[in-house]
Scaffold this active site. Structure first.
Site, mmCIF file in Angstrom:
data_model
loop_
_atom_site.group_PDB
_atom_site.id
_atom_site.type_symbol
_atom_site.label_atom_id
_atom_site.label_comp_id
_atom_site.label_asym_id
_atom_site.label_seq_id
_atom_site.Cartn_x
_atom_site.Cartn_y
_atom_site.Cartn_z
ATOM 1 C CG ASN A 245 82.032 12.701 -60.950
ATOM 2 O OD1 ASN A 245 80.912 12.525 -61.415
ATOM 3 N ND2 ASN A 245 82.838 13.651 -61.363
ATOM 4 C CG HIS B 240 78.631 16.983 -60.705
ATOM 5 N ND1 HIS B 240 78.259 15.650 -60.684
ATOM 6 C CD2 HIS B 240 79.844 17.027 -61.310
ATOM 7 C CE1 HIS B 240 79.210 14.934 -61.256
ATOM 8 N NE2 HIS B 240 80.188 15.738 -61.640
ATOM 9 C CB CYS C 210 79.078 15.872 -64.666
ATOM 10 S SG CYS C 210 80.362 14.657 -64.930
#
Ligand code: COA
Length: 324
Positions: A281, A251, A114
């Protein structure tokens, strides 16, 4: 001093919206649980869009919106943990889709989970600073839905599919500080296994399950450390303070992580641009998608400084402090 500036951003998400209620018909969960523990209300899940399709659409959106000729791109980096192929790279496929197959372009994928877009921007920035590239396309693109165990409520409710793209070029203002880090994680707290060893010469191997596994509590603890560490480092490197920063684009993993950082670092929560409720996500795509929406909202003006901050499997983390 030569630095690199983010001159464009774009995003692409699959058409299919999957709500928390949709998921509660698949696994033992509820809209209330997902919303209160993560901030997620819905996510986009691919029905037929590939990681390359999404990367292409996000890049095209950035080129069209900011009137950039793709032929001016000489470096393509795709950050992904859900590529369509091990080989060729998503970046090479994207190069072809953009009509750049006979051009002098360097194209490769990176995997920093990520944190992928932050790593990708940092790499592109170094290429530009050294004169090895003039204009770079950096894309985070994922179809994580294919890596999920749709019977595991602790992971399938969290992730979504999408892509975010940015274009960088040489400038006298832009990236002010960059910081990345990685911590080898012996416990594989966040993992997607690849192909098992399988050949006439391999020792006997049990086929590993191929779905994502996550130790949510450990990752939450790590994220709380990593976001703070990365922000502190880019502020220190730049000689700036939080008062100089207009927005933080984190993020998009969990609204509770953002709230915790906001509290611990005494940063007003409004400084964080958060859109997790719409997408979940999306791993390496999330910062690019959020940045694109933030720029579209008209709230970023020339001279404004932003921090992009990511964390994820590896364990990896990092931040970019950039002036617009
Ligand atoms: N729906 C309903 N209940 C669920 C659930 C779901 N989707 N997922 C887990 N639960 C249950 C658990 O089984 C547990 O039940 P138990 O108490 O009977 O054992 C209970 O909810 C609490 O689980 P817990 O793991 O303690 O919840 P939590 O408050 O820590 O939240 C996460 C779980 C995953 C949301 C949280 O740990 C988190 O966000 N971690 C970071 C994950 C992340 O960001 N990953 C990506 C990083 S890039």
């Amino acid at each position: 001093m030569i630095t690199s500036k983010i001159i464009a951003a774009g995003k692409a998400v699959p058409a299919k919206i999957v709500t928390n209620d949709d998921l509660s018909r698949l696994v033992d969960t509820s809209d209330e649980w997902i919303k209160s523990r993560t901030g997620i209300e819905e996510r986009r899940i691919s029905q037929n869009e590939t990681t390359t399709d999404l990367a292409y659409e996000a890049s095209k959106a950035a080129f069209d919106k900011y009137k950039i000729d793709p032929a001016t791109i000489d470096l393509i980096i795709v950050a992904t943990i859900s590529p369509d192929n091990f080989m060729p790279s998503t970046a090479s496929l994207l190069q072809e889709r953009l009509g750049l197959n006979n051009r002098h372009v360097m194209a490769f994928d990176i995997n920093a989970a990520c944190t992928g877009l932050v790593y990708g921007i940092q790499i592109a920035h170094k290429f530009i600073q050294t004169g090895s590239a003039k204009r770079a396309l950096v894309v985070g693109s994922e179809t994580l839905s294919r890596t999920l165990n749709w019977e595991d409520r602790s992971t399938c409710v969290i992730f979504g599919d999408g892509a975010g793209a940015v274009v960088l070029e040489a400038s006298d203002r832009g990236i002010i500080a960059d910081y990345t880090n990685s911590l080898g994680d012996p416990d594989l707290n966040l993992a997607i296994p690849a192909l098992p060893l399988k050949s006439p010469f391999a020792d006997e191997m049990t086929c590993s399950p191929s779905c994502m596994t996550m130790n949510g509590a450990e990752i939450f603890k790590f994220a709380s450390f990593a976001v703070k560490d990365a922000i502190v480092h880019v502020l220190e490197k730049s000689g700036l303070t939080m008062d100089d920063i207009k927005f933080i684009v984190p993020h998009q993993a969990n609204m509770r992580i953002v709230s915790k950082i906001s509290k611990v670092m005494h940063i007003p929560v409004e400084k964080f641009y958060v859109n997790i409720k719409n997408y979940g996500n999306t791993s390496s795509a999330s910062i690019g998608i959020a940045l694109d929406e933030l720029l579209d909202s008209g709230q970023v003006h020339p001279g404004d400084k932003l921090i992009l901050v990511g964390f994820g499997g590896g364990l990896t983390w990092g931040a970019i402090l950039v002036e617009f």
